[in-house]
Design an enzyme around this catalytic site. Structure first.
Site, PDB file in Angstrom:
ATOM      1  N   ASN A   1     -23.138 -11.767 -43.490  1.00 29.61           N
ATOM      2  CA  ASN A   1     -22.269 -10.858 -42.743  1.00 29.61           C
ATOM      3  C   ASN A   1     -21.775  -9.785 -43.704  1.00 29.61           C
ATOM      4  OD1 ASN A   1     -20.303  -9.613 -41.224  1.00 29.61           O
ATOM      5  ND2 ASN A   1     -18.897 -11.368 -41.209  1.00 29.61           N
ATOM      6  N   TRP A   2     -22.368  -8.613 -43.597  1.00 27.51           N
ATOM      7  CA  TRP A   2     -22.008  -7.529 -44.534  1.00 27.51           C
ATOM      8  C   TRP A   2     -20.666  -6.898 -44.203  1.00 27.51           C
ATOM      9  CZ3 TRP A   2     -27.100  -4.167 -45.178  1.00 27.51           C
ATOM     10  CH2 TRP A   2     -28.127  -4.989 -45.690  1.00 27.51           C
ATOM     11  N   LYS A   3     -20.110  -7.227 -43.067  1.00 25.02           N
ATOM     12  CA  LYS A   3     -18.842  -6.635 -42.620  1.00 25.02           C
ATOM     13  C   LYS A   3     -18.935  -5.104 -42.674  1.00 25.02           C
ATOM     14  CE  LYS A   3     -16.571 -10.788 -44.180  1.00 25.02           C
ATOM     15  NZ  LYS A   3     -15.324 -11.442 -44.462  1.00 25.02           N
TER      16      LYS A   3
ATOM     17  N   HIS B   1     -15.770 -13.512 -34.677  1.00 25.95           N
ATOM     18  CA  HIS B   1     -15.397 -13.678 -36.087  1.00 25.95           C
ATOM     19  C   HIS B   1     -13.871 -13.628 -36.194  1.00 25.95           C
ATOM     20  CE1 HIS B   1     -14.918 -12.847 -40.359  1.00 25.95           C
ATOM     21  NE2 HIS B   1     -16.138 -13.346 -40.514  1.00 25.95           N
TER      22      HIS B   1
ATOM     23  N   GLU C   1     -12.018 -12.136 -38.131  1.00 24.39           N
ATOM     24  CA  GLU C   1     -11.483 -10.779 -38.322  1.00 24.39           C
ATOM     25  C   GLU C   1     -11.416 -10.036 -36.997  1.00 24.39           C
ATOM     26  OE1 GLU C   1     -14.160  -9.726 -41.480  1.00 24.39           O
ATOM     27  OE2 GLU C   1     -13.145 -11.160 -42.781  1.00 24.39           O
TER      28      GLU C   1
ATOM     29  N   GLU D   1     -15.558 -21.599 -39.714  1.00 24.31           N
ATOM     30  CA  GLU D   1     -15.029 -20.787 -40.807  1.00 24.31           C
ATOM     31  C   GLU D   1     -13.511 -20.942 -40.876  1.00 24.31           C
ATOM     32  OE1 GLU D   1     -17.896 -17.448 -41.920  1.00 24.31           O
ATOM     33  OE2 GLU D   1     -16.576 -16.647 -40.400  1.00 24.31           O
TER      34      GLU D   1
ATOM     35  N   GLY E   1     -13.101 -15.069 -47.782  1.00 23.70           N
ATOM     36  CA  GLY E   1     -12.786 -14.044 -48.774  1.00 23.70           C
ATOM     37  C   GLY E   1     -11.743 -14.493 -49.784  1.00 23.70           C
TER      38      GLY E   1
ATOM     39  N   SER F   1     -16.108 -18.294 -48.404  1.00 22.24           N
ATOM     40  CA  SER F   1     -16.278 -18.275 -49.859  1.00 22.24           C
ATOM     41  C   SER F   1     -17.489 -19.076 -50.332  1.00 22.24           C
ATOM     42  CB  SER F   1     -14.989 -18.754 -50.546  1.00 22.24           C
ATOM     43  OG  SER F   1     -13.944 -17.843 -50.285  1.00 22.24           O
TER      44      SER F   1
ATOM     45  N   GLY G   1     -20.183 -14.105 -46.402  1.00 23.03           N
ATOM     46  CA  GLY G   1     -19.623 -12.752 -46.407  1.00 23.03           C
ATOM     47  C   GLY G   1     -19.875 -12.069 -47.740  1.00 23.03           C
ATOM     48  N   GLY G   2     -18.898 -12.140 -48.640  1.00 21.68           N
ATOM     49  CA  GLY G   2     -18.951 -11.403 -49.904  1.00 21.68           C
ATOM     50  C   GLY G   2     -20.247 -11.587 -50.680  1.00 21.68           C
TER      51      GLY G   2
HETATM   52  C1  PEP Z   1     -17.148 -14.374 -43.392  1.00 23.49           C
HETATM   53  O1  PEP Z   1     -16.470 -13.378 -43.288  1.00 23.49           O
HETATM   54  O2  PEP Z   1     -17.815 -14.761 -42.431  1.00 23.49           O
HETATM   55  C2  PEP Z   1     -17.145 -15.073 -44.671  1.00 23.49           C
HETATM   56  C3  PEP Z   1     -17.510 -16.302 -44.681  1.00 23.49           C
HETATM   57  O3  PEP Z   1     -16.728 -14.345 -45.767  1.00 23.49           O
HETATM   58  P1  PEP Z   1     -16.732 -14.850 -47.299  1.00 23.49           P
HETATM   59  O4  PEP Z   1     -18.056 -15.529 -47.560  1.00 23.49           O
HETATM   60  O5  PEP Z   1     -16.562 -13.616 -48.104  1.00 23.49           O
HETATM   61  O6  PEP Z   1     -15.605 -15.818 -47.449  1.00 23.49           O
END
Ligand code: PEP
Length: 256
Positions: free
Chosen positions: A9-11, A94, A96, A166, A172, A212, A233-234
């Protein structure tokens, strides 16, 4: 057998130019790994660029969101009809989107139904906030989200859904959940799906962990037979994403 699935997920990162450059970096490595479904979820403006860049490969494309109506006066929104043929997956609900944009389980449910109607596979996110976990409310929160977001789907389509557990406090944060805690919730989600649908659906739905995930911790999660992949994500914005997919293949015992 559930095929493991790693989705990046590049957001709100990587417009078309950067997306093209990044895909050129990771695609050769992603090509070499099989038996893991690899999904890139760029922002909407980069979907067509990434679609062209991965054309002819096994790598799949996912959107990060969509509205449920097929077309009309919904300024700023993207419809399932527009994504059909372009993407195979779409992330829905999600945290967010739920947190910053007020998405409710009822709205997510409408989106999930619309995605299936347009032959898109939804990756539906659920997860509790830290204060909910600390108050012992995780089971109730997840139950409400799963029932509200995933209720009433056609029985013959429900198995196409991917669920991403999640925990919001791990997203994050640089600190993932403990694999055992994730496993408890993954088992809860599967048992809810069995109650809502049937045992076949519950066994077929793939359930990811997200929060994470890095190359250093992915194996802890994916060595659990009941955890079928990760929403990343990141770390999906870095070449490390390839290493995460490779570690998934190894953890699931697939030859490279
Ligand atoms: C996400 O936003 O779906 C996520 C899991 O982010 P991160 O891996 O950065 O925690």
């Amino acid at each position: 057998m559930r095929k493991p699935i790693i989705a990046g997920n590049w957001k709100m990162n990587y417009g078309p130019t950067e997306a093209e450059e990044f895909v050129a970096v990771i695609l050769p490595g992603l090509h070499e790994i099989h038996d893991v479904e690899r999904v890139l979820c760029p922002p909407a403006v980069s979907l067509t660029t990434v679609h062209s860049a991965i054309d002819g490969s096994e790598v799949k494309l996912g959107a990060q969101n969509m509205y449920y109506e097929p077309k009309g006066a919904y300024t700023g929104e993207i419809s399932p009809a527009m994504l059909r043929g372009l993407c195979e997956y779409v992330i829905l609900g999600h945290s967010e989107r739920r947190g910053y944009f007020g998405e409710t389980d009822a709205l997510v449910n409408k989106k999930v139904r619309a995605a299936l109607d347009f032959n898109l596979k939804p990756i539906v996110c659920v997860g509790e906030r830290l204060e909910q976990r600390e108050a012992g409310e995780t089971e109730q929160v997840i139950t409400t989200q799963v029932q509200g977001s995933l209720g009433g789907l056609p029985l013959n389509r429900a198995a196409e859904v991917v669920v991403a557990y999640e925990p919001i406090w791990a997203i994050g944060a640089g600190k993932a959940a403990h694999a055992h805690d994730a496993l408890v919730v993954v088992r809860l989600i599967r048992s809810l799906l069995e109650q809502m649908y049937n045992a076949d659906v519950a066994q077929a739905v793939r359930i990811q962990y997200g929060g994470s995930v890095t190359v250093a911790n992915i194996a802890e999660f994916l060595s659990q037979p009941e955890i079928d992949g990760a929403l990343v994500g990141g770390a999906s914005l870095k070449p490390e994403f390839v290493d995460i997919v490779r570690a998934t293949a190894e953890a699931k015992g697939h030859a490279l």
